[in-house]
Design an enzyme around this catalytic site. Structure first.
Site, PDB file in Angstrom:
ATOM      1  N   LYS A   1       0.732  -1.142   0.187  1.00  8.09           N
ATOM      2  CA  LYS A   1       0.102   0.086  -0.003  1.00  8.09           C
ATOM      3  C   LYS A   1       0.714   1.295   0.056  1.00  8.09           C
ATOM      4  O   LYS A   1       0.393   2.165  -0.580  1.00  8.09           O
ATOM      5  CB  LYS A   1      -1.083  -0.034   1.197  1.00  8.09           C
ATOM      6  CG  LYS A   1      -2.187  -1.036   0.987  1.00  8.09           C
ATOM      7  CD  LYS A   1      -3.285  -0.718   1.984  1.00  8.09           C
ATOM      8  CE  LYS A   1      -4.645  -1.509   1.488  1.00  8.09           C
ATOM      9  NZ  LYS A   1      -4.399  -3.096   1.919  1.00  8.09           N
TER      10      LYS A   1
ATOM     11  N   GLU B   1     -10.277   7.093   4.038  1.00  9.17           N
ATOM     12  CA  GLU B   1     -11.125   6.429   4.824  1.00  9.17           C
ATOM     13  C   GLU B   1     -10.110   5.241   5.118  1.00  9.17           C
ATOM     14  O   GLU B   1      -9.093   5.018   4.028  1.00  9.17           O
ATOM     15  CB  GLU B   1     -12.484   6.024   4.114  1.00  9.17           C
ATOM     16  CG  GLU B   1     -12.221   4.719   3.053  1.00  9.17           C
ATOM     17  CD  GLU B   1     -11.580   5.131   1.789  1.00  9.17           C
ATOM     18  OE1 GLU B   1     -11.441   6.576   1.514  1.00  9.17           O
ATOM     19  OE2 GLU B   1     -10.772   4.390   1.177  1.00  9.17           O
TER      20      GLU B   1
ATOM     21  N   SER C   1       1.716  -9.797  -1.258  1.00  5.63           N
ATOM     22  CA  SER C   1       1.436  -8.054  -1.292  1.00  5.63           C
ATOM     23  C   SER C   1       1.742  -7.770   0.181  1.00  5.63           C
ATOM     24  O   SER C   1       1.961  -6.709   0.448  1.00  5.63           O
ATOM     25  CB  SER C   1      -0.133  -7.960  -1.436  1.00  5.63           C
ATOM     26  OG  SER C   1      -0.933  -9.112  -0.416  1.00  5.63           O
TER      27      SER C   1
HETATM   28  C1  LIG Z   1      -5.162  -3.939   1.456  1.00  3.53           C
HETATM   29  C2  LIG Z   1      -4.369  -5.345   1.262  1.00  3.53           C
HETATM   30  C3  LIG Z   1      -4.767  -6.082   0.111  1.00  3.53           C
HETATM   31  C4  LIG Z   1      -5.835  -5.786  -0.913  1.00  3.53           C
HETATM   32  O1  LIG Z   1      -5.839  -4.623  -1.580  1.00  3.53           O
HETATM   33  P1  LIG Z   1      -5.727  -4.579  -3.249  1.00  3.53           P
HETATM   34  O2  LIG Z   1      -6.009  -3.309  -3.636  1.00  3.53           O
HETATM   35  O3  LIG Z   1      -6.802  -5.574  -3.799  1.00  3.53           O
HETATM   36  O4  LIG Z   1      -4.322  -5.008  -3.520  1.00  3.53           O
HETATM   37  C5  LIG Z   1      -3.877  -7.083  -0.113  1.00  3.53           C
HETATM   38  N1  LIG Z   1      -2.910  -7.583   0.560  1.00  3.53           N
HETATM   39  C6  LIG Z   1      -2.513  -7.007   1.591  1.00  3.53           C
HETATM   40  C7  LIG Z   1      -1.559  -7.424   2.466  1.00  3.53           C
HETATM   41  C8  LIG Z   1      -3.476  -5.727   1.985  1.00  3.53           C
HETATM   42  O5  LIG Z   1      -2.966  -4.942   3.048  1.00  3.53           O
END
Ligand SMILES: *Cc1c(COP(=O)(O)O)cnc(C)c1O
Length: 405
Positions: free
Chosen positions: A101, A123, A388
């Site tokens: 993020k 938000e 992610s």
């Molecule tokens: C917020 C988040 C997501 C989901 O958000 P996307 O916009 O779909 O990428 C995925 N993995 C993690 C670790 C997150 O914090």
């Protein structure tokens, strides 16, 4: 590469079009006040963000503050336990603050600085986006208002504390169900009142144009790095790329690097407890076309056509729609979207932890679980999965709900 009449060689020139559409999806379904604000951001984005000064400052931040490039790890023990497919992970969990993020938050906050704004507004649901934006605001010396429902404030105490330590102002939203949807409404309302002084920083590839495009572009660093690193490591491209899809930002970042390559691309949505409406958040799988939060996409609706309640074990994935570009890539056939439920996700969470020494976020564990399934199906070749985020934030919950497996 061409597929079903779409030329991926020139894809980024054509999508979105100047009105912010990817085929039928995207656009700007908002009040006139907000349209002015979006126009201001769009103009700034196309002049400022394409300037060499902006690009080199962002590059420096990525390297010296975020810790990029993040590595790709070959998951040797996990791979060999599943057969002959090589599985690799792009390590967005090693990005500062522990997830992808920050890639778009640093971009958005740098844009705010160049535009002369004093404040960033957003938000947050589970608090992950709020923490990333509060981090970016602290870095640039910007004020930061994070709108959060009362219910979420109670549930997410550690992230509320993080935001406060970072100097953000957490604004409690007390109407309606007091969760993410109300927080979005309140944040947009505050923004339309004050858009001359501040900028809205959205948390994924969603919302009115230009946000889906802007967030994709800021996240594309994942795909660009991955393609280069994978080629360097193996001499080839991966046969398949996998990422989880909530709003879809980490996935769009990864996919954008491979759209024009002969690589199978998979976006994985949360099936939660099952296929009944309310038990999952797999909007691209089970949803229909509709408008919410200022954009047209595929969404899960209740009997009144309103956004349906959704569920996932991963709080970062429980959104009743997905970015418009995902809806487009689904229809165009370039990306395959599939689902993974809670149980397979939790298994993958422990598998990756035990076999590789990497504790993944529950969101990311959806992608890992799918990669494990796909590896068995493929029999040979390679898979690159986008990790992610890291799972530290999820450990208490997993131990309480599932115990140690
Ligand atoms: C917020 C988040 C997501 C989901 O958000 P996307 O916009 O779909 O990428 C995925 N993995 C993690 C670790 C997150 O914090």
């Amino acid at each position: 590469m061409k597929l079903n009449g779409i030329d991926y060689d020139t894809y980024f020139k054509n999508y979105p079009n100047e009105k912010g559409y990817y085929g039928n999806y995207g656009g700007r379904y908002i009040s006139d006040d907000l349209k002015n604000a979006m126009k201001e951001i769009t103009d700034a984005y196309f002049t400022i963000c394409k300037s060499s000064k902006f690009i080199s400052e962002l590059r420096k931040i990525r390297k010296e503050f975020q810790g990029r490039p993040t590595p790709i790890s070959y998951l040797e023990r996990l791979s060999s336990s599943l057969g002959n497919v090589q599985i690799y992970a792009k390590r967005e969990d090693l990005n500062h603050t522990g997830a992808h993020k920050l890639n778009h938050c640093m971009g958005e906050a740098l844009l705010a600085k160049y535009m002369g704004k004093k404040k960033v507004i957003a938000e947050t649901g589970a608090g992950q986006h709020g923490v990333a934006l509060a981090t970016a605001a602290a870095y640039f010396g910007l004020e930061c208002d994070i709108y959060m429902g009362s219910v979420d404030i109670k549930k997410q105490a550690p992230n509320v504390a993080r935001m406060k330590i970072l100097g953000a102002n957490v604004v409690e939203v007390t109407h309606g169900l007091q969760t993410l949807k109300e927080a979005v409404d309140s944040a947009f309302e505050a923004y339309s009142r004050d858009y001359k002084e501040c900028i809205y920083c959205i948390g994924s590839v969603v919302g009115p144009h230009p946000f889906p495009m802007m967030v994709r572009d800021f996240q594309s660093v994942i795909g660009i790095e991955s393609r280069e690193q994978f080629l360097e490591m193996t001499g080839e491209l991966p046969d398949a790329v996998v990422a989880c899809v909530g709003g879809g930002s980490n996935a769009m970042g990864m996919f954008s690097g491979f759209l024009n390559d002969p690589v199978d691309i998979y976006g994985i949505e949360p099936l939660g407890r099952g296929t009944t409406l309310g038990d999952h958040a797999a909007s691209l799988q089970y949803g229909t076309e509709g408008v919410m939060h200022g954009f047209n996409s595929i969404m899960l609706k209740d009997e009144n056509g309103e956004p349906a309640p959704v569920y996932s074990v991963a709080s970062g994935l429980d959104y009743p729609s997905s970015g418009p570009e995902h809806a487009f890539l689904r229809d165009s056939g370039r990306v395959k979207y599939d689902v993974i439920g809670d149980d397979d996700t939790i298994d993958a969470f422990f598998e990756l932890s035990r076999k590789e020494g990497i504790i993944p976020a529950i969101e990311s564990s959806h992608a890992v679980a799918y990669a494990m399934k796909l590896a068995k199906k493929m029999g040979k070749g390679s898979i690159l999965v986008n990790l992610s985020g890291r799972g530290d934030k999820d450990m208490d919950y997993i131990i309480e709900k599932y115990g140690i497996r």
